[in-house]
Design a protein around this motif. Structure first.
Motif, PDB file in Angstrom:
ATOM      1  N   ASP A 160       0.827  -1.304  -0.058  1.00  0.00           N
ATOM      2  CA  ASP A 160       0.049   0.014  -0.096  1.00  0.00           C
ATOM      3  C   ASP A 160       0.892   1.201   0.143  1.00  0.00           C
ATOM      4  OD1 ASP A 160      -2.151  -1.834   0.315  1.00  0.00           O
ATOM      5  OD2 ASP A 160      -2.222  -1.398   2.351  1.00  0.00           O
ATOM      6  N   LEU A 161       0.478   2.110  -0.833  1.00  0.00           N
ATOM      7  CA  LEU A 161       1.714   3.420  -0.874  1.00  0.00           C
ATOM      8  C   LEU A 161       0.760   4.454   0.185  1.00  0.00           C
ATOM      9  CD1 LEU A 161       1.397   4.036  -4.803  1.00  0.00           C
ATOM     10  CD2 LEU A 161       3.138   3.077  -3.360  1.00  0.00           C
ATOM     11  N   ARG A 162       1.956   5.130   0.718  1.00  0.00           N
ATOM     12  CA  ARG A 162       1.413   5.914   1.759  1.00  0.00           C
ATOM     13  C   ARG A 162       2.358   6.981   2.048  1.00  0.00           C
ATOM     14  NH1 ARG A 162       2.524   1.063   3.361  1.00  0.00           N
ATOM     15  NH2 ARG A 162       3.931   0.508   4.817  1.00  0.00           N
ATOM     16  N   GLY A 163       2.100   8.318   2.105  1.00  0.00           N
ATOM     17  CA  GLY A 163       3.072   9.193   2.381  1.00  0.00           C
ATOM     18  C   GLY A 163       2.568  10.532   3.022  1.00  0.00           C
ATOM     19  N   ARG A 164       3.216  11.392   3.406  1.00  0.00           N
ATOM     20  CA  ARG A 164       3.006  13.001   3.708  1.00  0.00           C
ATOM     21  C   ARG A 164       2.422  13.554   2.275  1.00  0.00           C
ATOM     22  NH1 ARG A 164       5.697  16.337   8.257  1.00  0.00           N
ATOM     23  NH2 ARG A 164       3.870  17.855   8.507  1.00  0.00           N
ATOM     24  N   TRP A 165       1.234  14.294   2.385  1.00  0.00           N
ATOM     25  CA  TRP A 165       0.908  14.890   1.219  1.00  0.00           C
ATOM     26  C   TRP A 165       1.212  16.337   1.173  1.00  0.00           C
ATOM     27  CZ3 TRP A 165      -0.358  13.491  -3.664  1.00  0.00           C
ATOM     28  CH2 TRP A 165      -1.007  14.499  -4.165  1.00  0.00           C
ATOM     29  N   ALA A 166       0.731  17.042   2.352  1.00  0.00           N
ATOM     30  CA  ALA A 166       0.899  18.552   2.700  1.00  0.00           C
ATOM     31  C   ALA A 166       0.694  18.909   3.991  1.00  0.00           C
ATOM     32  CB  ALA A 166      -0.038  19.106   1.656  1.00  0.00           C
ATOM     33  N   GLY A 167       1.328  19.685   4.712  1.00  0.00           N
ATOM     34  CA  GLY A 167       1.278  19.949   5.970  1.00  0.00           C
ATOM     35  C   GLY A 167       1.064  18.669   7.118  1.00  0.00           C
ATOM     36  N   GLU A 168      -0.273  18.668   7.572  1.00  0.00           N
ATOM     37  CA  GLU A 168      -0.482  17.705   8.404  1.00  0.00           C
ATOM     38  C   GLU A 168      -1.434  16.664   7.604  1.00  0.00           C
ATOM     39  OE1 GLU A 168      -4.457  19.967   8.119  1.00  0.00           O
ATOM     40  OE2 GLU A 168      -2.422  20.362   8.118  1.00  0.00           O
ATOM     41  N   GLU A 169      -1.607  16.587   6.004  1.00  0.00           N
ATOM     42  CA  GLU A 169      -2.045  15.703   5.428  1.00  0.00           C
ATOM     43  C   GLU A 169      -1.247  14.416   4.882  1.00  0.00           C
ATOM     44  OE1 GLU A 169      -4.599  17.763   2.379  1.00  0.00           O
ATOM     45  OE2 GLU A 169      -5.619  18.969   3.970  1.00  0.00           O
TER      46      GLU A 169
ATOM     47  N   ASN B  38      -9.791   9.028 -13.019  1.00  0.00           N
ATOM     48  CA  ASN B  38      -8.280   9.465 -13.174  1.00  0.00           C
ATOM     49  C   ASN B  38      -7.656   9.830 -11.849  1.00  0.00           C
ATOM     50  OD1 ASN B  38      -8.270  12.346 -12.965  1.00  0.00           O
ATOM     51  ND2 ASN B  38      -9.523  12.241 -14.723  1.00  0.00           N
ATOM     52  N   LEU B  39      -6.360   9.656 -11.527  1.00  0.00           N
ATOM     53  CA  LEU B  39      -5.906  10.075 -10.524  1.00  0.00           C
ATOM     54  C   LEU B  39      -5.953  11.435 -10.030  1.00  0.00           C
ATOM     55  CD1 LEU B  39      -4.205   9.162  -8.236  1.00  0.00           C
ATOM     56  CD2 LEU B  39      -2.039   9.789  -9.714  1.00  0.00           C
ATOM     57  N   PHE B  40      -6.031  12.329 -10.698  1.00  0.00           N
ATOM     58  CA  PHE B  40      -6.268  14.041 -10.382  1.00  0.00           C
ATOM     59  C   PHE B  40      -7.624  14.098  -9.850  1.00  0.00           C
ATOM     60  CE2 PHE B  40      -7.712  18.105 -11.244  1.00  0.00           C
ATOM     61  CZ  PHE B  40      -6.806  18.894 -10.586  1.00  0.00           C
ATOM     62  N   ASP B  41      -8.770  13.404 -10.699  1.00  0.00           N
ATOM     63  CA  ASP B  41      -9.837  13.615  -9.919  1.00  0.00           C
ATOM     64  C   ASP B  41     -10.055  12.774  -8.459  1.00  0.00           C
ATOM     65  OD1 ASP B  41     -10.876  15.538 -11.772  1.00  0.00           O
ATOM     66  OD2 ASP B  41     -11.423  13.963 -13.326  1.00  0.00           O
ATOM     67  N   LEU B  42      -9.579  11.449  -8.571  1.00  0.00           N
ATOM     68  CA  LEU B  42      -9.430  10.945  -7.317  1.00  0.00           C
ATOM     69  C   LEU B  42      -9.218  11.450  -6.176  1.00  0.00           C
ATOM     70  CD1 LEU B  42      -8.541   7.203  -8.730  1.00  0.00           C
ATOM     71  CD2 LEU B  42     -10.942   7.654  -7.880  1.00  0.00           C
ATOM     72  N   ILE B  43      -8.081  12.152  -6.313  1.00  0.00           N
ATOM     73  CA  ILE B  43      -7.272  12.907  -5.349  1.00  0.00           C
ATOM     74  C   ILE B  43      -8.336  14.046  -4.951  1.00  0.00           C
ATOM     75  CG2 ILE B  43      -5.544  14.547  -4.537  1.00  0.00           C
ATOM     76  CD1 ILE B  43      -3.649  12.411  -6.275  1.00  0.00           C
ATOM     77  N   LYS B  44      -8.889  14.830  -5.897  1.00  0.00           N
ATOM     78  CA  LYS B  44      -9.853  15.975  -5.701  1.00  0.00           C
ATOM     79  C   LYS B  44     -11.123  15.674  -5.048  1.00  0.00           C
ATOM     80  CE  LYS B  44     -12.296  19.483  -8.358  1.00  0.00           C
ATOM     81  NZ  LYS B  44     -12.604  20.212  -9.434  1.00  0.00           N
ATOM     82  N   VAL B  45     -11.492  14.526  -5.337  1.00  0.00           N
ATOM     83  CA  VAL B  45     -12.798  13.990  -4.613  1.00  0.00           C
ATOM     84  C   VAL B  45     -12.384  13.448  -3.186  1.00  0.00           C
ATOM     85  CG1 VAL B  45     -14.621  11.946  -4.538  1.00  0.00           C
ATOM     86  CG2 VAL B  45     -14.213  13.101  -6.496  1.00  0.00           C
ATOM     87  N   ALA B  46     -11.378  12.550  -2.964  1.00  0.00           N
ATOM     88  CA  ALA B  46     -10.987  12.498  -1.343  1.00  0.00           C
ATOM     89  C   ALA B  46     -10.728  13.660  -0.730  1.00  0.00           C
ATOM     90  CB  ALA B  46      -9.827  11.498  -1.645  1.00  0.00           C
ATOM     91  N   ASP B  47     -10.079  14.610  -1.370  1.00  0.00           N
ATOM     92  CA  ASP B  47      -9.843  15.913  -0.468  1.00  0.00           C
ATOM     93  C   ASP B  47     -11.290  16.761  -0.111  1.00  0.00           C
ATOM     94  OD1 ASP B  47      -7.633  17.751   0.359  1.00  0.00           O
ATOM     95  OD2 ASP B  47      -8.872  19.291  -0.881  1.00  0.00           O
ATOM     96  N   GLN B  48     -11.962  16.585  -1.044  1.00  0.00           N
ATOM     97  CA  GLN B  48     -13.506  17.060  -0.946  1.00  0.00           C
ATOM     98  C   GLN B  48     -14.048  16.559   0.091  1.00  0.00           C
ATOM     99  OE1 GLN B  48     -15.278  16.808  -4.729  1.00  0.00           O
ATOM    100  NE2 GLN B  48     -14.412  18.964  -5.381  1.00  0.00           N
TER     101      GLN B  48
END
Length: 97
Positions: free
Chosen positions: A15-24, A78-88
């Motif tokens: 499973d991929l995991r990592g720090r995204w931004a700040g506390e995310e 697509n990856l960009f939209d998956l991240i956008k939805v997860a962030d929302q």
């Protein structure tokens, strides 16, 4: 650092995991059932909320963890939209407390 340790303990090596931004942080799973992942996230949140942290003044405090989950292809194709939805979803969870 404790979040990173928790994610390492809770999730598989592939499973991929990592720090995204700040506390995310961001997690990515291949060929995983959304309900199984949701359960793992909920268990991780509960474990994290039980952890005690200490301020520079030696005071004990606890913190919570919010999550937003998106799934291919149900939420986006697509990856960009998956991240956008997860962030929302993450922002909504943070607002809900």
């Amino acid at each position: 650092a404790e979040v990173g340790k928790l994610l390492t303990r809770r999730f598989r090596a592939e499973d991929l995991r990592g720090r995204w931004a700040g506390e995310e942080f961001i997690l990515a799973f291949r060929n995983a059932d959304k309900d199984v992942i949701n359960g793992a996230i909920l268990r991780s949140q509960a474990e994290f909320q039980r952890m005690a942290f200490y301020s520079d003044q030696g005071e004990t405090f606890r913190i919570s963890m919010s999550a937003g989950i998106s799934s291919y292809p149900q939420d986006a194709s697509n990856l960009f939209d998956l991240i956008k939805v997860a962030d929302q979803k993450l922002q909504k969870a943070k607002q809900a407390g």
